[in-house]
Design an enzyme around this catalytic site. Sequence first.
Site, PDB file in Angstrom:
ATOM      1  N   PHE A 140      23.663   9.084   1.038  1.00 35.61           N
ATOM      2  CA  PHE A 140      23.422   9.430   2.439  1.00 35.61           C
ATOM      3  C   PHE A 140      23.895   8.277   3.307  1.00 35.61           C
ATOM      4  O   PHE A 140      23.441   7.146   3.148  1.00 35.61           O
ATOM      5  CB  PHE A 140      21.940   9.714   2.721  1.00 35.61           C
ATOM      6  N   ASP A 224      26.113  -0.088   2.193  1.00 39.52           N
ATOM      7  CA  ASP A 224      25.186   0.570   3.100  1.00 39.52           C
ATOM      8  C   ASP A 224      23.782   0.089   2.752  1.00 39.52           C
ATOM      9  O   ASP A 224      23.158   0.582   1.818  1.00 39.52           O
ATOM     10  CB  ASP A 224      25.292   2.097   2.971  1.00 39.52           C
ATOM     11  N   LYS A 253      17.727   0.625  10.108  1.00 37.51           N
ATOM     12  CA  LYS A 253      16.310   1.002  10.007  1.00 37.51           C
ATOM     13  C   LYS A 253      15.302  -0.119  10.304  1.00 37.51           C
ATOM     14  O   LYS A 253      14.679  -0.136  11.346  1.00 37.51           O
ATOM     15  CB  LYS A 253      16.028   1.628   8.644  1.00 37.51           C
TER      16      LYS A 253
HETATM   17  C1  LIG Z   1      18.930   6.397   7.413  1.00 36.39           C
HETATM   18  C2  LIG Z   1      20.214   6.031   6.767  1.00 36.39           C
HETATM   19  C3  LIG Z   1      21.427   6.112   7.464  1.00 36.39           C
HETATM   20  C4  LIG Z   1      21.525   6.659   8.853  1.00 36.39           C
HETATM   21  O1  LIG Z   1      20.749   5.943   9.771  1.00 36.39           O
HETATM   22  P1  LIG Z   1      20.351   6.584  11.178  1.00 36.39           P
HETATM   23  O2  LIG Z   1      19.664   5.461  11.889  1.00 36.39           O
HETATM   24  O3  LIG Z   1      19.469   7.752  10.904  1.00 36.39           O
HETATM   25  O4  LIG Z   1      21.595   6.984  11.858  1.00 36.39           O
HETATM   26  C5  LIG Z   1      22.575   5.678   6.820  1.00 36.39           C
HETATM   27  N1  LIG Z   1      22.524   5.199   5.574  1.00 36.39           N
HETATM   28  C6  LIG Z   1      21.378   5.114   4.873  1.00 36.39           C
HETATM   29  C7  LIG Z   1      21.384   4.551   3.478  1.00 36.39           C
HETATM   30  C8  LIG Z   1      20.184   5.544   5.443  1.00 36.39           C
HETATM   31  O5  LIG Z   1      19.049   5.489   4.738  1.00 36.39           O
END
Ligand SMILES: *Cc1c(COP(=O)(O)O)cnc(C)c1O
Length: 401
Positions: A140, A224, A253
């Site tokens: 994700f 990420d 986050k």
């Molecule tokens: C939550 C998340 C995103 C996206 O972040 P948003 O602030 O919701 O746009 C991208 N990568 C990972 C691994 C995430 O957990």
Amino acid sequence: MEASQADLAELAKEHLYPNYRQPPIVLVRGRGSELWDAAGRRYLDLYAGIAVSTLGHAHPKLSAAIAKQAEQLIHVSNYFYNEPNARLSAKLCQLAQMDRVFFCNSGTEAIEALLKLARRHFFTKGQTERYRVIAFHNAFHGRTLGALAATGQPKYKDGFGPLPGVTHVAYGDLAAVEAAMGPDVAGVLVEPVQGEGGVLPAPPGFLAGLRALTERHGALLLLDEVQTGVGRTGRFLAAEHDGVQADAVALAKALGGGVPIGAMLCKRHLEDALPPGSHGSTFGGNPLASAAALAVLEVLEEERLLEGAEQKGEHLLAGLQQLQQRHERWVATARGRGLLQALVLRDHVDARAVQEKLRDAGVLLTLAGGQALRFSPALTISNEQIDEALAIVDRTLGGLS
Ligand SMILES: *Cc1c(COP(=O)(O)O)cnc(C)c1O
């Protein structure tokens, strides 16, 4: 007259775009790892706003930093420097062992910056054919079209295509990455622990293997760490567990402790890829969000929350493993890293129903990857609060039939 919880929930239900499925609960107040709804009910918060509320709710130092900055200066845009942002940039580069940082407002935007950085880097080097990205099934990475293209789960992508430019291979499979490699690959994008995919830590050696592979093929390693970064796994970046340094990394986050802020950090060799005018953000790194993030990073050090995340994570995992043994009929496994853990329910269990029962019993958790009950509490949670939550999970699983 004060509106009741039911009235407020009804108001939201009638007007909000229906892309979420909230229960009829309106949260009004928090303190540490406790939350209260508009009817006065208390909950234990084991999800921290999806791994966001690093310091818990209403941490006095974070609240004070936000209040003070709000009285002084909230926004100026990136036409000028601002003080909290200057300080934050230095602190963040030091903690993440990176040289440059670009600020934005969310994880998706940080990933978007990462992808644009990778493409633009090779463009400036005259290698315009290098644009493809290798990412992983179950990944994700966010919801804009670029970040969504890299996401590896159909449930987020269906109906939004075509989303070209990304090849997905199995997470943990170095041979598959090698097979997908080519002279057109700009980078490999990877989560050190797949969060939304179900809290799946990278197998040992995988990240180091990707580091070696990308170097050999002249591609970039893009991390990420939107969910894993800022201490959640017991290191500032989760990739530190594997001794791996990426070319660039995305954070968001946990960074602002609840105030929206994202960051793309990179090594010096990428500092010319996005020259003035090529990328930007109106809000990115504004004084208010920067002051919040700076306070988060300071408290992280003062309260030794990285060590805490590691120790409490071990405590939580041990508790989850006990639950697995006690409730083998419902629980397949327990897994995770630091304070990002999951109790994975067997396929025949209705995970959403279990989540709702837990909520009714006073524990708030999120689901990941369908069957995983995800535990991503504030790094300030106590072992006693973890135990209180685990006892409720124990009772709830014991009551299933
Ligand atoms: C939550 C998340 C995103 C996206 O972040 P948003 O602030 O919701 O746009 C991208 N990568 C990972 C691994 C995430 O957990």
